[in-house]
Design a protein around this motif. Structure first.
Motif, PDB file in Angstrom:
ATOM      1  N   ARG A  17      34.431  32.994  30.695  1.00 21.50           N
ATOM      2  CA  ARG A  17      33.741  32.586  29.289  1.00 21.50           C
ATOM      3  C   ARG A  17      33.978  31.104  28.771  1.00 21.50           C
ATOM      4  N   SER A  18      35.407  30.839  29.163  1.00 20.53           N
ATOM      5  CA  SER A  18      35.931  29.426  28.843  1.00 20.53           C
ATOM      6  C   SER A  18      35.658  28.717  29.977  1.00 20.53           C
ATOM      7  N   ARG A  19      35.031  28.884  30.825  1.00 22.57           N
ATOM      8  CA  ARG A  19      34.826  27.985  32.189  1.00 22.57           C
ATOM      9  C   ARG A  19      35.953  27.660  32.939  1.00 22.57           C
ATOM     10  N   GLN A  20      36.855  28.635  32.911  1.00 26.74           N
ATOM     11  CA  GLN A  20      38.161  28.258  33.758  1.00 26.74           C
ATOM     12  C   GLN A  20      38.079  29.203  35.118  1.00 26.74           C
ATOM     13  N   LEU A  21      37.073  30.073  35.292  1.00 26.55           N
ATOM     14  CA  LEU A  21      37.072  31.127  36.256  1.00 26.55           C
ATOM     15  C   LEU A  21      35.547  31.330  36.472  1.00 26.55           C
ATOM     16  N   ALA A  22      35.066  31.494  37.847  1.00 21.88           N
ATOM     17  CA  ALA A  22      33.644  31.917  38.151  1.00 21.88           C
ATOM     18  C   ALA A  22      33.399  33.109  37.643  1.00 21.88           C
ATOM     19  N   TYR A  23      32.163  33.350  37.272  1.00 22.70           N
ATOM     20  CA  TYR A  23      31.710  34.534  36.837  1.00 22.70           C
ATOM     21  C   TYR A  23      31.770  35.877  37.915  1.00 22.70           C
ATOM     22  N   ASP A  24      31.630  35.478  39.002  1.00 27.57           N
ATOM     23  CA  ASP A  24      31.485  36.507  40.073  1.00 27.57           C
ATOM     24  C   ASP A  24      32.793  37.311  40.253  1.00 27.57           C
ATOM     25  N   ILE A  25      33.896  36.589  39.681  1.00 22.71           N
ATOM     26  CA  ILE A  25      35.139  37.497  39.626  1.00 22.71           C
ATOM     27  C   ILE A  25      35.259  38.455  38.660  1.00 22.71           C
ATOM     28  N   PRO A  26      35.107  38.334  37.317  1.00 25.83           N
ATOM     29  CA  PRO A  26      35.158  39.492  36.471  1.00 25.83           C
ATOM     30  C   PRO A  26      33.975  40.339  36.772  1.00 25.83           C
ATOM     31  N   ILE A  27      32.796  39.988  36.999  1.00 26.25           N
ATOM     32  CA  ILE A  27      31.637  40.847  37.366  1.00 26.25           C
ATOM     33  C   ILE A  27      31.860  41.778  38.434  1.00 26.25           C
ATOM     34  N   SER A  28      32.443  41.073  39.463  1.00 22.95           N
ATOM     35  CA  SER A  28      32.691  42.161  40.670  1.00 22.95           C
ATOM     36  C   SER A  28      33.783  43.065  40.524  1.00 22.95           C
ATOM     37  N   ILE A  29      35.129  42.236  39.846  1.00 24.12           N
ATOM     38  CA  ILE A  29      36.201  43.268  39.584  1.00 24.12           C
ATOM     39  C   ILE A  29      35.874  44.246  38.499  1.00 24.12           C
ATOM     40  N   GLY A  30      34.721  43.983  37.493  1.00 23.97           N
ATOM     41  CA  GLY A  30      34.326  45.208  36.689  1.00 23.97           C
ATOM     42  C   GLY A  30      33.751  46.434  37.336  1.00 23.97           C
ATOM     43  N   LEU A  31      33.341  46.337  38.486  1.00 23.56           N
ATOM     44  CA  LEU A  31      32.685  47.392  39.224  1.00 23.56           C
ATOM     45  C   LEU A  31      33.786  48.504  39.414  1.00 23.56           C
ATOM     46  N   TYR A  32      35.080  48.427  39.643  1.00 26.08           N
ATOM     47  CA  TYR A  32      35.983  49.226  39.705  1.00 26.08           C
ATOM     48  C   TYR A  32      36.025  50.248  38.462  1.00 26.08           C
ATOM     49  N   LEU A  33      35.613  50.014  37.461  1.00 27.80           N
ATOM     50  CA  LEU A  33      35.482  50.938  36.393  1.00 27.80           C
ATOM     51  C   LEU A  33      34.568  52.182  36.504  1.00 27.80           C
ATOM     52  N   LYS A  34      33.956  52.065  37.673  1.00 24.73           N
ATOM     53  CA  LYS A  34      33.057  53.078  37.803  1.00 24.73           C
ATOM     54  C   LYS A  34      34.169  54.386  38.356  1.00 24.73           C
ATOM     55  N   GLN A  35      35.364  54.156  38.644  1.00 27.27           N
ATOM     56  CA  GLN A  35      36.193  55.133  38.949  1.00 27.27           C
ATOM     57  C   GLN A  35      37.596  55.400  37.964  1.00 27.27           C
ATOM     58  N   GLU A  36      37.416  54.550  36.871  1.00 30.86           N
ATOM     59  CA  GLU A  36      38.154  54.671  35.779  1.00 30.86           C
ATOM     60  C   GLU A  36      37.958  55.870  34.968  1.00 30.86           C
ATOM     61  N   LYS A  37      39.179  56.386  34.285  1.00 32.62           N
ATOM     62  CA  LYS A  37      39.008  57.313  33.066  1.00 32.62           C
ATOM     63  C   LYS A  37      39.847  56.969  31.941  1.00 32.62           C
ATOM     64  N   ASP A  38      40.334  55.870  31.780  1.00 29.45           N
ATOM     65  CA  ASP A  38      41.265  55.678  30.680  1.00 29.45           C
ATOM     66  C   ASP A  38      40.720  54.577  29.874  1.00 29.45           C
ATOM     67  N   TYR A  39      40.492  55.016  28.575  1.00 34.81           N
ATOM     68  CA  TYR A  39      39.762  54.130  27.692  1.00 34.81           C
ATOM     69  C   TYR A  39      40.422  52.912  27.332  1.00 34.81           C
ATOM     70  N   VAL A  40      41.715  52.745  27.558  1.00 31.91           N
ATOM     71  CA  VAL A  40      42.381  51.368  27.442  1.00 31.91           C
ATOM     72  C   VAL A  40      41.932  50.428  28.234  1.00 31.91           C
ATOM     73  N   ALA A  41      41.488  50.914  29.579  1.00 30.83           N
ATOM     74  CA  ALA A  41      41.091  49.874  30.505  1.00 30.83           C
ATOM     75  C   ALA A  41      39.559  49.600  30.134  1.00 30.83           C
ATOM     76  N   PHE A  42      38.816  50.395  29.648  1.00 26.90           N
ATOM     77  CA  PHE A  42      37.431  50.303  29.186  1.00 26.90           C
ATOM     78  C   PHE A  42      37.154  49.422  28.062  1.00 26.90           C
ATOM     79  N   TYR A  43      38.431  49.138  27.248  1.00 23.03           N
ATOM     80  CA  TYR A  43      37.872  48.784  26.004  1.00 23.03           C
ATOM     81  C   TYR A  43      37.725  47.344  26.096  1.00 23.03           C
ATOM     82  N   PRO A  44      38.429  46.539  26.822  1.00 22.41           N
ATOM     83  CA  PRO A  44      38.205  45.064  26.856  1.00 22.41           C
ATOM     84  C   PRO A  44      36.658  44.855  27.685  1.00 22.41           C
ATOM     85  N   PHE A  45      36.276  45.695  28.618  1.00 24.71           N
ATOM     86  CA  PHE A  45      35.057  45.668  29.052  1.00 24.71           C
ATOM     87  C   PHE A  45      33.748  45.723  28.154  1.00 24.71           C
ATOM     88  N   TYR A  46      33.930  46.584  27.002  1.00 28.15           N
ATOM     89  CA  TYR A  46      32.965  46.971  26.043  1.00 28.15           C
ATOM     90  C   TYR A  46      32.971  45.410  25.127  1.00 28.15           C
TER      91      TYR A  46
END
Length: 407
Positions: free
Chosen positions: A102-131
């Motif tokens: 968001r602050s232009r210090q990282l290419a967006y393909d990094i968070p967007i692709s990393i976010g795909l791991y959440l398909k396996q996630e169960k813990d709300y703590v990890a989901f919260y920053p995604f929301y």
């Protein structure tokens, strides 16, 4: 006063590390201290193909950026067995990557692709920053043709969690499961998920006919999801129920008012907005207008279209206790040229001072999207096509002028 040459402040920063070879997250004492005089510090016992994560369990108050190679190694680890990384660091990774992009210090393909791991996630703590992250992206993409890409991405990430949690509360649910269910239902319904919306409408109509009870935790999610696809009769029924509530039913009334703004029928929304401009309105514009423009892209457009009609803005000025807050709220959801032009037209024909901050907000959004939108949309396209990125490895403590290398 600091004067023209304020003193340079250098912070001493404690840093700890964990790596693929030594994945122990429990000891959080510093491994090194950055004092501001180092060009780099060395992290021992890390091989070339090991991921490394700094700031175990987020014990330090800073963000961490890495080079592309390490981000991809972290992504690979998360997609393989995410439980090998502590949940607080999984949350940190989601939060840091999206905020750095968001602050232009990282290419967006990094968070967007990393976010795909959440398909396996169960813990709300990890989901919260995604929301939180997709909340910002949804605002930015409200009035652009890129929102369909975000919808596809969010539905893809949350689909399995939606199936797991669904609408039925379980006696064995942890508190965090309940929180996650609320957020998953809110977001997946907002992103046009057909089953979520139809289930909400069925539950609402059963509640309306006194054939079912909606758990308190899910009332906002169900009402809002139902209103997105509900009829004029459904909307008027909920509106009437909200008006008839006792004054001490504040939470339920608030849920109903918010949900009434979730409709995606502009005619229904105009009727709701106009009701707030009446002299004897039960719910005034300071409640109704935010519920509409936060409800979705249709709501933002409905508000702008209404206010451009003769006499409507004047009525809003008379009824609202803080019209500038309303205008700023609308502006925060504008990033496209057409809606910016509509806001500008409103400012030209009314008191321009009321629109000063709103126009600045909308202009900032437009400029941000112009600079970052293409890369963001490309990253969403890649993720939606299940194309995972691969590619380098230097770690940077954000806001510190020290790089950390490894051998």
């Amino acid at each position: 006063m600091l004067g023209e040459n304020p003193p340079k402040v250098v912070w001493t920063i404690p840093v700890n590390f964990v790596s693929a070879n030594y994945p122990s997250f429990n000891r959080t004492t510093p491994d090194v201290w950055l004092t501001g005089g180092e060009d780099f510090v060395t992290v021992p016992y890390v091989s070339d193909n090991d991921w490394i994560i700094a700031n175990k369990k987020q014990t330090g108050y800073y963000r961490v950026n890495y080079d592309e190679k390490n981000w991809n190694l972290i992504k690979k680890a998360l997609l393989g067995d995410h439980n090998k990384i502590d949940v607080l660091n999984r949350a940190q990774i989601i939060d840091d990557t999206f905020m750095l992009a968001r602050s232009r210090q990282l290419a967006y393909d990094i968070p967007i692709s990393i976010g795909l791991y959440l398909k396996q996630e169960k813990d709300y703590v990890a989901f919260y920053p995604f929301y939180r992250a997709i909340g910002y992206l949804d605002n930015i993409l409200y009035s652009t043709n890129g929102r369909d890409k975000l919808k596809e991405y969010v539905n893809n990430v949350l689909q399995d969690t939606y199936k797991q949690l669904h609408f039925n509360e379980n006696v064995n649910d942890k508190h965090t499961d309940k929180l996650n269910r609320i957020n998953v239902l809110n977001w997946i319904c907002k992103m046009d998920h057909a089953d979520c919306r139809s289930t909400c409408l069925d539950k609402f109509r059963a509640w309306k006919d006194r054939k079912a009870i909606i758990p308190v935790n899910l009332q906002l999610s169900v009402f809002c999801g139902a209103m997105r696809v509900g009829s004029k009769h459904d909307h008027s029924t909920l509106h009437k129920a909200a008006k008839e509530l006792k004054l001490d039913d504040r939470d339920l009334r608030s849920a109903m008012i918010t949900s009434l703004g979730c409709s995606e029928n502009e005619e229904i929304l105009h009727s709701y907005l106009n009701s707030a401009l009446e002299k004897d309105a039960v719910f005034g514009p300071d409640l109704v207008f935010p519920s509409v423009y936060t409800g979705g892209g249709v709501g933002v457009q409905a508000v702008l279209n209404l206010l451009l009609k003769q006499g409507k803005f004047e009525k809003l000025q008379q009824r609202s206790e803080n019209i500038e807050d309303l205008l700023n709220g609308i502006a925060s959801r504008i990033s496209g040229d057409n809606q910016f032009e509509q806001l500008t037209r409103l400012s030209v024909t009314h008191d321009k001072s009321l629109f000063k901050r709103a126009l600045e907000i909308a202009k900032t959004n437009k400029e941000w999207f112009s600079a970052n939108g293409p890369a963001l949309l490309e990253a969403l396209d890649k993720a939606n096509g299940s194309t995972l990125l691969t590619n380098i490895f230097i770690l940077t403590i954000v806001s510190a002028a020290t790089s950390i290398f490894y051998y």
